[in-house]
Design a protein around this motif. Structure first.
Motif, PDB file in Angstrom:
ATOM      1  N   GLU B  58       0.840  -1.192   0.000  1.00  0.00           N
ATOM      2  CA  GLU B  58       0.000   0.000   0.000  1.00  0.00           C
ATOM      3  C   GLU B  58       0.877   1.245   0.000  1.00  0.00           C
ATOM      4  O   GLU B  58       1.989   1.181   0.489  1.00  0.00           O
ATOM      5  N   ALA B  59       0.460   2.397  -0.584  1.00  0.00           N
ATOM      6  CA  ALA B  59      -0.879   2.619  -1.044  1.00  0.00           C
ATOM      7  C   ALA B  59      -0.954   2.660  -2.579  1.00  0.00           C
ATOM      8  O   ALA B  59      -1.755   1.957  -3.178  1.00  0.00           O
ATOM      9  N   SER B  60      -0.112   3.497  -3.243  1.00  0.00           N
ATOM     10  CA  SER B  60      -0.310   3.735  -4.678  1.00  0.00           C
ATOM     11  C   SER B  60      -0.181   2.473  -5.522  1.00  0.00           C
ATOM     12  O   SER B  60      -0.795   2.370  -6.586  1.00  0.00           O
ATOM     13  N   ILE B  62      -1.488  -0.215  -5.182  1.00  0.00           N
ATOM     14  CA  ILE B  62      -2.780  -0.899  -5.300  1.00  0.00           C
ATOM     15  C   ILE B  62      -3.467  -0.564  -6.623  1.00  0.00           C
ATOM     16  O   ILE B  62      -4.109  -1.419  -7.234  1.00  0.00           O
ATOM     17  N   ILE B  63      -3.314   0.679  -7.073  1.00  0.00           N
ATOM     18  CA  ILE B  63      -3.964   1.118  -8.321  1.00  0.00           C
ATOM     19  C   ILE B  63      -3.586   0.180  -9.463  1.00  0.00           C
ATOM     20  O   ILE B  63      -4.443  -0.354 -10.177  1.00  0.00           O
ATOM     21  N   MET B  66      -4.310  -3.667  -9.122  1.00  0.00           N
ATOM     22  CA  MET B  66      -5.696  -4.005  -9.481  1.00  0.00           C
ATOM     23  C   MET B  66      -5.876  -4.057 -10.993  1.00  0.00           C
ATOM     24  O   MET B  66      -6.469  -4.999 -11.521  1.00  0.00           O
ATOM     25  N   ILE B  79      -1.989  -7.401  -0.833  1.00  0.00           N
ATOM     26  CA  ILE B  79      -1.504  -6.057  -0.511  1.00  0.00           C
ATOM     27  C   ILE B  79      -0.723  -6.116   0.794  1.00  0.00           C
ATOM     28  O   ILE B  79      -1.311  -6.344   1.861  1.00  0.00           O
TER      29      ILE B  79
END
Lengths: 192, 192
Positions: B58-60, B62-63, B66, B79
């Protein structure tokens, strides 16, 4: 029963104290087909709301913000950041978010250049309990002169006050799953 | 020139000190169509690698984890979490990650129940610079007796050592954009 309810029945764990463990399929290991379906369901719920962009807060919210945005025709996603402001400059909207879990207040922020004025914004998050994160995101919408049209949530804990407070404030809150807590402490789905 | 390179040319800002500002379209405000294309490009690059699941932090990350997972036929995404271990119990893989930006060491973790033994894992992240996050994710793969088949990256800074170290260690690293820094401090694309 929607796909998220089925997944909770199959693989979720409901623990004492109102804890819902869904990390094996929802937000730690992600069942991508389920996340895609959740995005479709939330997009369907706000189909007629003329949404311009999605707003979420890192980290898990990003999963469902992305799948909802894709189901809405690849509209933009704005991710509120926690903590570190490096690389962003001072030109940002901020909101304080109190965590009941950790009993601490943290600041979330969105760069002003990342959220245009006048947008119709859909807020997306995985959980709604006390509603503190959502209130912070709505404050950021307000500062940006955007309209927070609604909030799309995976799991709402109806035994905590966030959903009620937001609906009383006029926000359209759509939760794919609502969980209540019975007097003996066990949890159950809220049937609509 | 791929879509990410075009977006950097159009909307990115290259600042002194090797800072690449892409937050208006890549990882703060997300151009969802671009994120979808990045996922497709990374999926294409590892098309024949028989990937079982995606691992990111995490975090970015994840974009793009996905969108890559969706382009690969909805394979699972795992994650790695930073910091707080509440709700997970003690049964987890952990790795320390040093941040050159903040000069601090943090711990990332993955619940053991979320990463099955024997999986062929593709690591996805938005940036590759010193490679510390990727090394941590590879360590978690190793602890889980999984094979880190490769790493798919949006933007690699070739003037920092991460990519070189990982490739020398035998990892297949695919970066959609490679940026180098010239002697005068300005940055340029690395053409292959």
């Amino acid at each position: 029963m929607n796909e998220l309810q089925k997944a909770i029945c199959r693989d979720g764990e409901l623990l004492p104290g109102g804890v819902i463990r869904v990390e094996r399929f929802l937000n730690h290991r992600v069942d991508t087909a389920l996340a895609r379906q959740i995005g479709q369901d939330l997009a369907d719920a706000f189909r007629d709301a003329q949404i311009d962009c999605i707003l979420t807060v890192e980290a898990s919210g990003i999963i469902f913000a992305m799948t909802t945005a894709m189901a809405m025709g690849d509209i933009p996603v704005v991710i509120a950041k926690k903590g570190n402001r490096r690389n962003l400059g001072d030109d940002m909207y901020t909101a304080d978010v109190f965590s009941f879990t950790h009993q601490t207040t943290s600041t979330i922020h969105v760069g002003k250049r990342c959220l245009e004025e006048g947008q119709r914004v859909l807020i997306i998050d995985d959980f709604l309990a006390n509603g503190e994160a959502l209130k912070g995101l709505m404050s950021i919408c307000h500062q940006a002169k955007c309209e927070a049209v609604g909030a799309g949530i995976c799991i709402e804990k109806t035994f905590q006050p966030g959903g009620k407070l937001l609906r009383e404030a006029g926000v359209q809150v759509v939760s794919l799953v609502k969980m209540d807590r019975k007097e003996d402490g066990t949890m159950c789905f809220v049937e609509e």
